[in-house]
Design a protein around this motif. Structure first.
Motif, PDB file in Angstrom:
ATOM      1  N   SER A  22       0.852  -1.194   0.000  1.00  0.00           N
ATOM      2  CA  SER A  22       0.000   0.000   0.000  1.00  0.00           C
ATOM      3  C   SER A  22       0.888   1.244   0.000  1.00  0.00           C
ATOM      4  CB  SER A  22      -0.920   0.014   1.226  1.00  0.00           C
ATOM      5  OG  SER A  22      -1.532   1.271   1.387  1.00  0.00           O
ATOM      6  N   LYS A  23       0.794   2.037  -1.053  1.00  0.00           N
ATOM      7  CA  LYS A  23       1.608   3.250  -1.147  1.00  0.00           C
ATOM      8  C   LYS A  23       1.315   4.236  -0.011  1.00  0.00           C
ATOM      9  CE  LYS A  23       4.233   2.753  -4.828  1.00  0.00           C
ATOM     10  NZ  LYS A  23       5.734   2.814  -4.741  1.00  0.00           N
ATOM     11  N   PRO A  24       0.052   4.487   0.323  1.00  0.00           N
ATOM     12  CA  PRO A  24      -0.229   5.403   1.439  1.00  0.00           C
ATOM     13  C   PRO A  24       0.391   4.929   2.748  1.00  0.00           C
ATOM     14  CG  PRO A  24      -2.202   5.089   0.130  1.00  0.00           C
ATOM     15  CD  PRO A  24      -1.202   4.103  -0.373  1.00  0.00           C
ATOM     16  N   MET A  25       0.320   3.611   3.015  1.00  0.00           N
ATOM     17  CA  MET A  25       0.909   3.100   4.249  1.00  0.00           C
ATOM     18  C   MET A  25       2.438   3.198   4.191  1.00  0.00           C
ATOM     19  SD  MET A  25       0.403   2.026   7.243  1.00  0.00           S
ATOM     20  CE  MET A  25      -1.383   1.888   7.083  1.00  0.00           C
ATOM     21  N   GLN A  26       3.019   2.973   3.037  1.00  0.00           N
ATOM     22  CA  GLN A  26       4.460   3.174   2.873  1.00  0.00           C
ATOM     23  C   GLN A  26       4.860   4.590   3.279  1.00  0.00           C
ATOM     24  OE1 GLN A  26       6.418   2.476  -0.847  1.00  0.00           O
ATOM     25  NE2 GLN A  26       5.655   0.368  -1.052  1.00  0.00           N
ATOM     26  N   THR A  27       4.109   5.540   2.774  1.00  0.00           N
ATOM     27  CA  THR A  27       4.412   6.952   3.033  1.00  0.00           C
ATOM     28  C   THR A  27       4.303   7.273   4.517  1.00  0.00           C
ATOM     29  OG1 THR A  27       3.571   7.558   0.842  1.00  0.00           O
ATOM     30  CG2 THR A  27       3.763   9.320   2.478  1.00  0.00           C
ATOM     31  N   ILE A  28       3.273   6.736   5.168  1.00  0.00           N
ATOM     32  CA  ILE A  28       3.071   6.998   6.605  1.00  0.00           C
ATOM     33  C   ILE A  28       4.233   6.443   7.421  1.00  0.00           C
ATOM     34  CG2 ILE A  28       1.645   6.424   8.602  1.00  0.00           C
ATOM     35  CD1 ILE A  28      -0.783   6.505   6.703  1.00  0.00           C
ATOM     36  N   ILE A  29       4.584   5.178   7.168  1.00  0.00           N
ATOM     37  CA  ILE A  29       5.654   4.544   7.950  1.00  0.00           C
ATOM     38  C   ILE A  29       6.992   5.217   7.677  1.00  0.00           C
ATOM     39  CG2 ILE A  29       6.900   2.394   8.383  1.00  0.00           C
ATOM     40  CD1 ILE A  29       4.365   0.873   7.686  1.00  0.00           C
ATOM     41  N   ARG A  30       7.242   5.545   6.418  1.00  0.00           N
ATOM     42  CA  ARG A  30       8.492   6.223   6.078  1.00  0.00           C
ATOM     43  C   ARG A  30       8.588   7.565   6.813  1.00  0.00           C
ATOM     44  NH1 ARG A  30      12.059   6.686   1.565  1.00  0.00           N
ATOM     45  NH2 ARG A  30      10.834   5.234   0.304  1.00  0.00           N
ATOM     46  N   SER A  31       7.512   8.333   6.817  1.00  0.00           N
ATOM     47  CA  SER A  31       7.518   9.643   7.483  1.00  0.00           C
ATOM     48  C   SER A  31       7.782   9.497   8.979  1.00  0.00           C
ATOM     49  CB  SER A  31       6.182  10.360   7.251  1.00  0.00           C
ATOM     50  OG  SER A  31       5.978  10.610   5.873  1.00  0.00           O
ATOM     51  N   ILE A  32       7.159   8.492   9.587  1.00  0.00           N
ATOM     52  CA  ILE A  32       7.370   8.266  11.019  1.00  0.00           C
ATOM     53  C   ILE A  32       8.831   7.926  11.301  1.00  0.00           C
ATOM     54  CG2 ILE A  32       6.797   6.786  12.973  1.00  0.00           C
ATOM     55  CD1 ILE A  32       3.992   6.496  11.811  1.00  0.00           C
ATOM     56  N   LEU A  33       9.397   7.037  10.487  1.00  0.00           N
ATOM     57  CA  LEU A  33      10.788   6.628  10.695  1.00  0.00           C
ATOM     58  C   LEU A  33      11.754   7.792  10.505  1.00  0.00           C
ATOM     59  CD1 LEU A  33      10.735   3.166   8.876  1.00  0.00           C
ATOM     60  CD2 LEU A  33      10.983   3.547  11.331  1.00  0.00           C
ATOM     61  N   LYS A  37      14.885  10.222  12.910  1.00  0.00           N
ATOM     62  CA  LYS A  37      16.251  10.479  12.453  1.00  0.00           C
ATOM     63  C   LYS A  37      17.035   9.191  12.203  1.00  0.00           C
ATOM     64  CE  LYS A  37      15.444  14.877  13.198  1.00  0.00           C
ATOM     65  NZ  LYS A  37      15.149  15.799  12.066  1.00  0.00           N
ATOM     66  N   VAL A  38      16.341   8.150  11.701  1.00  0.00           N
ATOM     67  CA  VAL A  38      17.058   6.913  11.389  1.00  0.00           C
ATOM     68  C   VAL A  38      18.010   7.172  10.222  1.00  0.00           C
ATOM     69  CG1 VAL A  38      15.171   5.474  12.229  1.00  0.00           C
ATOM     70  CG2 VAL A  38      15.276   6.092   9.809  1.00  0.00           C
ATOM     71  N   SER A  39      18.997   6.300  10.083  1.00  0.00           N
ATOM     72  CA  SER A  39      20.034   6.511   9.084  1.00  0.00           C
ATOM     73  C   SER A  39      19.516   6.377   7.658  1.00  0.00           C
ATOM     74  CB  SER A  39      21.174   5.513   9.315  1.00  0.00           C
ATOM     75  OG  SER A  39      22.159   5.615   8.320  1.00  0.00           O
ATOM     76  N   ARG A  40      18.641   5.373   7.437  1.00  0.00           N
ATOM     77  CA  ARG A  40      18.210   5.107   6.059  1.00  0.00           C
ATOM     78  C   ARG A  40      16.873   4.393   6.063  1.00  0.00           C
ATOM     79  NH1 ARG A  40      21.498   1.080   1.924  1.00  0.00           N
ATOM     80  NH2 ARG A  40      20.587   1.775  -0.056  1.00  0.00           N
ATOM     81  N   VAL A  41      16.033   4.714   5.075  1.00  0.00           N
ATOM     82  CA  VAL A  41      14.744   4.043   4.902  1.00  0.00           C
ATOM     83  C   VAL A  41      14.583   3.672   3.436  1.00  0.00           C
ATOM     84  CG1 VAL A  41      12.244   4.196   5.109  1.00  0.00           C
ATOM     85  CG2 VAL A  41      13.690   5.331   6.807  1.00  0.00           C
ATOM     86  N   ARG A  42      14.318   2.385   3.185  1.00  0.00           N
ATOM     87  CA  ARG A  42      14.013   1.923   1.834  1.00  0.00           C
ATOM     88  C   ARG A  42      12.630   1.275   1.842  1.00  0.00           C
ATOM     89  NH1 ARG A  42      18.892  -2.022   0.763  1.00  0.00           N
ATOM     90  NH2 ARG A  42      19.067  -1.926   3.045  1.00  0.00           N
ATOM     91  N   ALA A  43      11.808   1.595   0.863  1.00  0.00           N
ATOM     92  CA  ALA A  43      10.449   1.059   0.792  1.00  0.00           C
ATOM     93  C   ALA A  43      10.258   0.287  -0.506  1.00  0.00           C
ATOM     94  CB  ALA A  43       9.432   2.185   0.901  1.00  0.00           C
ATOM     95  N   PHE A  44       9.567  -0.879  -0.383  1.00  0.00           N
ATOM     96  CA  PHE A  44       9.334  -1.736  -1.550  1.00  0.00           C
ATOM     97  C   PHE A  44       7.875  -2.197  -1.575  1.00  0.00           C
ATOM     98  CE2 PHE A  44      13.752  -2.153  -0.247  1.00  0.00           C
ATOM     99  CZ  PHE A  44      14.429  -1.910  -1.434  1.00  0.00           C
ATOM    100  N   ASP A  45       7.360  -2.377  -2.780  1.00  0.00           N
ATOM    101  CA  ASP A  45       5.965  -2.779  -2.962  1.00  0.00           C
ATOM    102  C   ASP A  45       5.750  -4.280  -2.783  1.00  0.00           C
ATOM    103  OD1 ASP A  45       5.383  -0.130  -3.591  1.00  0.00           O
ATOM    104  OD2 ASP A  45       5.697  -0.450  -5.743  1.00  0.00           O
TER     105      ASP A  45
END
Length: 230
Positions: A22-33, A37-45
């Protein structure tokens, strides 16, 4: 035995992979992370896409959905935990799912997941789970099946299941006892009402005429006899 790859790190050192269709859920979790101030975030479908990237650059933490196609989150967990996937097999996995049922939680934890989060996930909840994760010192052990798992997790889940079963048995027994009490109370109340009806009927019954005459005679005062004159 080895610790998972996030153990002892600060949140700012974490390299996190999100697997979410889910793209919207990806965006939410990425924003929270990123707010942590985590070092890196990668998101995959998809899990397959994530695996290709993680094999080249293993992350410190994986956040994945449970229900995905064609490869589910559970399948991803089993793939990652196999000994042939080293060093990826030591990466802790947290599920983020809308289906946090007891059987699902039990299945995920027994297969090597570190935690299950239920959607929607608040920033505070995710932050607390990550803080807990980097301090979780339970080692990963290689089982005879060829998969790595958290040391002692099977016994802990068995003990928890036994406690839950004991509580459920006690609850069932209590509910049965309450039902029996209600049935007994109903029976006693019927008998009490029947007896009360009989007593009321006896008190309201008319006195038979003969008894009334006897009652009146018994209550009439006797006249004094006069002495006969001589």
């Amino acid at each position: 035995m080895k610790h998972h790859t996030a153990y002892g790190l600060g949140l700012e050192d974490l390299d996190v992979v999100i697997v979410e269709d889910s793209k919207p859920m990806q965006t939410i979790i990425r924003s929270i992370l990123l707010s942590f101030k985590v070092s890196r975030v990668r998101a995959f479908d998809s899990a397959d896409e994530a695996l290709q990237s993680m094999l080249a650059e293993p992350p410190n933490v994986i956040l994945t959905d449970w229900r995905m196609a064609p490869t589910s989150g559970y399948q991803l967990l089993r793939l990652v935990r196999h000994r042939h996937m080293e060093p990826l097999c030591y990466v802790p996995i947290l599920f983020v799912t809308a289906h946090g049922t007891r059987p699902l939680v039990d299945k995920a934890l027994r297969a090597g997941a570190h935690h299950i989060l239920v959607k929607p996930v608040s920033p505070a909840t995710l932050y607390n789970r990550l803080r807990w994760l980097v301090n979780d010192d339970r080692p990963l052990v290689l089982e005879n099946s060829g998969f790595y798992n958290i040391h002692g997790i099977q016994r802990a889940l068995d003990e928890q299941a036994e406690k839950i079963q004991t509580l459920e048995n006690a609850r069932t027994y209590h509910e049965q006892a309450i039902r029996r009490l209600v049935e007994v109370q109903g029976t006693v109340e019927k008998e009490f009402n029947a007896q009360k009806g009989e007593d009321d009927a006896e008190q309201d019954a008319p006195v038979p005429p003969r008894d009334q005459r006897a009652f009146a005679t018994a209550k009439r005062p006797s006249r004094p006899r006069l002495a006969a004159s001589r």
